[in-house]
Enzyme design. Structure first.
Site, PDB file in Angstrom:
ATOM      1  N   SER A 135      51.480  31.132  66.898  1.00  0.00           N
ATOM      2  CA  SER A 135      52.731  31.324  67.129  1.00  0.00           C
ATOM      3  C   SER A 135      53.021  31.498  68.664  1.00  0.00           C
ATOM      4  O   SER A 135      52.610  32.072  69.229  1.00  0.00           O
ATOM      5  CB  SER A 135      53.397  32.715  66.332  1.00  0.00           C
ATOM      6  OG  SER A 135      54.749  32.974  66.743  1.00  0.00           O
ATOM      7  N   LYS A 161      53.244  26.839  65.676  1.00  0.00           N
ATOM      8  CA  LYS A 161      54.452  27.399  65.495  1.00  0.00           C
ATOM      9  C   LYS A 161      55.228  27.600  66.756  1.00  0.00           C
ATOM     10  O   LYS A 161      54.812  28.086  67.707  1.00  0.00           O
ATOM     11  CB  LYS A 161      54.441  28.613  64.669  1.00  0.00           C
ATOM     12  CG  LYS A 161      55.693  29.487  64.419  1.00  0.00           C
ATOM     13  CD  LYS A 161      55.245  30.354  63.161  1.00  0.00           C
ATOM     14  CE  LYS A 161      55.948  31.741  63.779  1.00  0.00           C
ATOM     15  NZ  LYS A 161      55.647  32.942  62.801  1.00  0.00           N
ATOM     16  N   LYS A 163      58.585  29.206  68.502  1.00  0.00           N
ATOM     17  CA  LYS A 163      59.959  30.107  68.266  1.00  0.00           C
ATOM     18  C   LYS A 163      61.011  29.229  68.654  1.00  0.00           C
ATOM     19  O   LYS A 163      60.993  28.458  69.802  1.00  0.00           O
ATOM     20  CB  LYS A 163      59.689  31.131  69.195  1.00  0.00           C
ATOM     21  CG  LYS A 163      58.765  31.954  68.522  1.00  0.00           C
ATOM     22  CD  LYS A 163      58.933  32.795  67.164  1.00  0.00           C
ATOM     23  CE  LYS A 163      57.766  33.866  66.629  1.00  0.00           C
ATOM     24  NZ  LYS A 163      58.291  34.442  65.435  1.00  0.00           N
ATOM     25  N   ASP A 188      60.221  28.910  63.970  1.00  0.00           N
ATOM     26  CA  ASP A 188      60.474  30.215  63.473  1.00  0.00           C
ATOM     27  C   ASP A 188      61.655  30.589  64.178  1.00  0.00           C
ATOM     28  O   ASP A 188      61.673  30.850  65.375  1.00  0.00           O
ATOM     29  CB  ASP A 188      59.486  31.112  63.603  1.00  0.00           C
ATOM     30  CG  ASP A 188      59.682  32.531  62.909  1.00  0.00           C
ATOM     31  OD1 ASP A 188      60.841  32.785  62.406  1.00  0.00           O
ATOM     32  OD2 ASP A 188      58.779  33.303  63.065  1.00  0.00           O
ATOM     33  N   GLU A 213      61.020  28.756  59.603  1.00  0.00           N
ATOM     34  CA  GLU A 213      60.643  30.032  59.181  1.00  0.00           C
ATOM     35  C   GLU A 213      61.980  30.903  59.502  1.00  0.00           C
ATOM     36  O   GLU A 213      62.547  30.955  60.582  1.00  0.00           O
ATOM     37  CB  GLU A 213      59.345  30.676  59.840  1.00  0.00           C
ATOM     38  CG  GLU A 213      59.225  31.960  59.359  1.00  0.00           C
ATOM     39  CD  GLU A 213      57.975  32.489  60.237  1.00  0.00           C
ATOM     40  OE1 GLU A 213      56.971  31.533  60.614  1.00  0.00           O
ATOM     41  OE2 GLU A 213      57.759  33.730  60.192  1.00  0.00           O
ATOM     42  N   ASP A 238      60.305  35.090  55.821  1.00  0.00           N
ATOM     43  CA  ASP A 238      59.385  36.065  56.427  1.00  0.00           C
ATOM     44  C   ASP A 238      60.026  37.415  56.312  1.00  0.00           C
ATOM     45  O   ASP A 238      60.035  38.069  55.155  1.00  0.00           O
ATOM     46  CB  ASP A 238      59.415  35.749  57.897  1.00  0.00           C
ATOM     47  CG  ASP A 238      58.340  36.683  58.514  1.00  0.00           C
ATOM     48  OD1 ASP A 238      57.943  37.976  58.178  1.00  0.00           O
ATOM     49  OD2 ASP A 238      58.227  36.470  59.794  1.00  0.00           O
ATOM     50  N   LYS A 262      53.071  39.049  55.264  1.00  0.00           N
ATOM     51  CA  LYS A 262      52.869  40.297  56.517  1.00  0.00           C
ATOM     52  C   LYS A 262      52.477  41.376  55.743  1.00  0.00           C
ATOM     53  O   LYS A 262      53.354  42.096  54.944  1.00  0.00           O
ATOM     54  CB  LYS A 262      53.709  40.584  57.384  1.00  0.00           C
ATOM     55  CG  LYS A 262      53.815  39.148  58.436  1.00  0.00           C
ATOM     56  CD  LYS A 262      54.943  39.455  59.278  1.00  0.00           C
ATOM     57  CE  LYS A 262      55.308  38.186  60.376  1.00  0.00           C
ATOM     58  NZ  LYS A 262      56.310  38.317  61.029  1.00  0.00           N
ATOM     59  N   GLY A 290      51.583  37.238  61.585  1.00  0.00           N
ATOM     60  CA  GLY A 290      50.973  38.253  62.460  1.00  0.00           C
ATOM     61  C   GLY A 290      52.010  38.970  63.234  1.00  0.00           C
ATOM     62  O   GLY A 290      53.092  38.440  63.052  1.00  0.00           O
TER      63      GLY A 290
HETATM   64  O1  OSB Z   1      58.336  36.159  63.095  1.00  0.00           O
HETATM   65  O2  OSB Z   1      56.236  35.805  62.659  1.00  0.00           O
HETATM   66  C1  OSB Z   1      57.162  36.524  63.551  1.00  0.00           C
HETATM   67  C2  OSB Z   1      55.559  38.777  66.295  1.00  0.00           C
HETATM   68  C3  OSB Z   1      56.326  39.576  66.146  1.00  0.00           C
HETATM   69  C4  OSB Z   1      57.400  39.592  65.179  1.00  0.00           C
HETATM   70  C5  OSB Z   1      57.518  38.663  64.496  1.00  0.00           C
HETATM   71  C6  OSB Z   1      56.844  37.747  64.421  1.00  0.00           C
HETATM   72  C7  OSB Z   1      55.946  37.414  65.348  1.00  0.00           C
HETATM   73  C8  OSB Z   1      54.917  36.246  65.511  1.00  0.00           C
HETATM   74  C9  OSB Z   1      53.967  36.247  66.182  1.00  0.00           C
HETATM   75  O3  OSB Z   1      55.556  35.127  65.171  1.00  0.00           O
HETATM   76  C10 OSB Z   1      52.611  36.337  65.426  1.00  0.00           C
HETATM   77  C11 OSB Z   1      51.311  36.666  66.015  1.00  0.00           C
HETATM   78  O4  OSB Z   1      50.883  35.803  66.862  1.00  0.00           O
HETATM   79  O5  OSB Z   1      50.848  37.649  65.883  1.00  0.00           O
HETATM   80 MG    MG Z   2      58.445  35.103  61.289  1.00  0.00          MG
END
Ligand code: OSB
Ligand code: MG
Length: 369
Positions: A135, A161, A163, A188, A213, A238, A262, A290
């Site tokens: 991500s 992924k 953001k 995402d 996402e 999510d 998660k 994550g």
């Molecule tokens: O939306 O998946 C998410 C990190 C913190 C809060 C929300 C998210 C995320 C990530 C990072 O996308 C995932 C990672 O690399 O741990």
């Molecule tokens: Mg997410």
């Protein structure tokens, strides 16, 4: 397994690279760690609540309070046979799923260690290796964004992924797609859009994304179903999936066609497995999300990802992407094929560096029976 004592610690860990999402920027993590002490065994859990209540309504300080005053007293001195028995003991406390997960997961680790089996095996895992994606936070600059993607593609990660948020989306996706026409790519939004953006989101169908996402509100899966009807790309849920009932309802409504699981968001391994089972029975692919975890949460994510329904690459990646030094030894590493081996030794399979944890600790509270 008699619960003799539970130690709460807050550690502070700076990220090697700031992580920017539509809900905010993270540079330093404040992480609540739970150590359950039972009959000479130490077992660990990580609370994934953030520094602020921006991803969900929990944050580390609420988790600390609830853990200390509500969760620990319900478990201390008790004889608990299995991690699976923890949720019913915490049931009277509503919400606070990330706080509950940290403690429940520590007891799963305890169970695995006391049975001398791997956590993955205890959870029902069947894979030897897991597929890894990354991500990538928003750089707010396309050349910088491409450089970050370049690095992760070169490292072998199987899915990228991105953001995104309004104003930093289609143009950036187009630039990434132009350079890498064939990679598995997703985005995402962390709830940054509204249903009135449906036509704009539908225009992303041209980028052949694996999924989008949580485009809409964090607590919604009704309007996500309206959006899914208007776009070809699969929605992945999510934030809004809190438990097995949400998962079943979202699947029935066709609110999304992929689920991110998660373990913290859903309140622990028991609920995560239940969601996995529902998704598998309904042919809905899942992957492990994550939350910028330290090694303790990261290796538990590896164990969860070994379950059969985790058919898509997750957001479980190498320790070095986050930390100059992790709190486990060895650190989590990823092969050139973008895979992590699932440990087979007892418990999580990655020894915990207690001295390093102590050095990072900013507050500590041990409560004994
Ligand atoms: O939306 O998946 C998410 C990190 C913190 C809060 C929300 C998210 C995320 C990530 C990072 O996308 C995932 C990672 O690399 O741990
Ligand atoms: Mg997410």
């Amino acid at each position: 397994m008699k619960i003799d004592a539970i130690v709460m610690r807050e550690i502070k860990m700076p990220l090697v690279h700031p992580f920017v999402t539509s809900f905010g920027k993270t540079t330093d993590r404040r992480i609540l760690l739970i150590e359950v002490q039972s009959e000479g065994i130490s077992a660990w859990g990580e609370c994934v609540a953030g520094e602020h209540p921006y991803f969900s309504d929990e944050m580390i300080d609420t988790a600390w309070l609830i853990t200390e005053h509500e969760l620990i007293p319900r478990l201390l001195g008790k004889d608990i046979a299995a991690g699976r028995d923890v949720p019913e003991k915490l049931l009277q406390v509503r919400g606070h799923r990330m706080a509950k997960a940290a403690i429940e997961n520590a007891i799963w680790d305890l169970e695995a260690q006391s049975k001398n089996i791997s956590l993955a095996k205890l959870l029902g895992g069947t894979r030897d290796t897991i597929a890894c994606g990354v991500s990538i936070g928003m750089e707010m600059d396309i050349p910088k964004q491409l450089a970050r993607v370049e690095k992760e593609v070169a490292a072998g990660y199987q899915r990228i992924k991105l953001k995104c948020q309004p104003g930093y989306d289609a143009e950036m996706f187009a630039a990434v797609r132009e350079r890498w026409p064939d990679i598995l790519l997703s985005c995402d939004a962390n709830s940054a859009y509204q249903l009135s953006d449906a036509a704009h989101i539908a225009s992303w169908d041209q980028f052949n994304l694996l999924m989008i996402e949580q485009p809409l509100w964090y607590d919604d899966f009704y309007f996500h179903a309206q959006l899914q009807k208007q776009i070809k790309t699969k929605i992945c849920l999510d934030e809004c999936i809190r438990n097995r009932l949400d998962a079943q309802a979202a699947i029935d409504l066709d609110s999304g066609r992929i689920l991110n699981i998660k373990v913290g968001r859903v309140g622990g391994f028991t609920e995560a497995i239940a969601i996995h089972d529902i998704a598998l029975a309904n042919n809905i692919p899942v992957w492990c999300g994550g939350m910028l975890e330290s090694g303790i949460g990261r290796v538990q994510n590896i164990a969860l990802s070994s379950l059969p329904g985790f058919t898509l690459p997750g957001d479980v990646s190498a320790s070095a992407r986050y930390w100059s030094q992790d709190i486990i030894e060895p650190e989590v590493t990823v092969s050139a094929q973008g895979e992590i081996k699932v440990p087979t030794s007892a418990g999580s399979g990655y020894p915990i560096m207690v001295d390093r944890i102590e050095a990072l600790t900013v507050r500590k509270h041990r409560i004994s029976a």
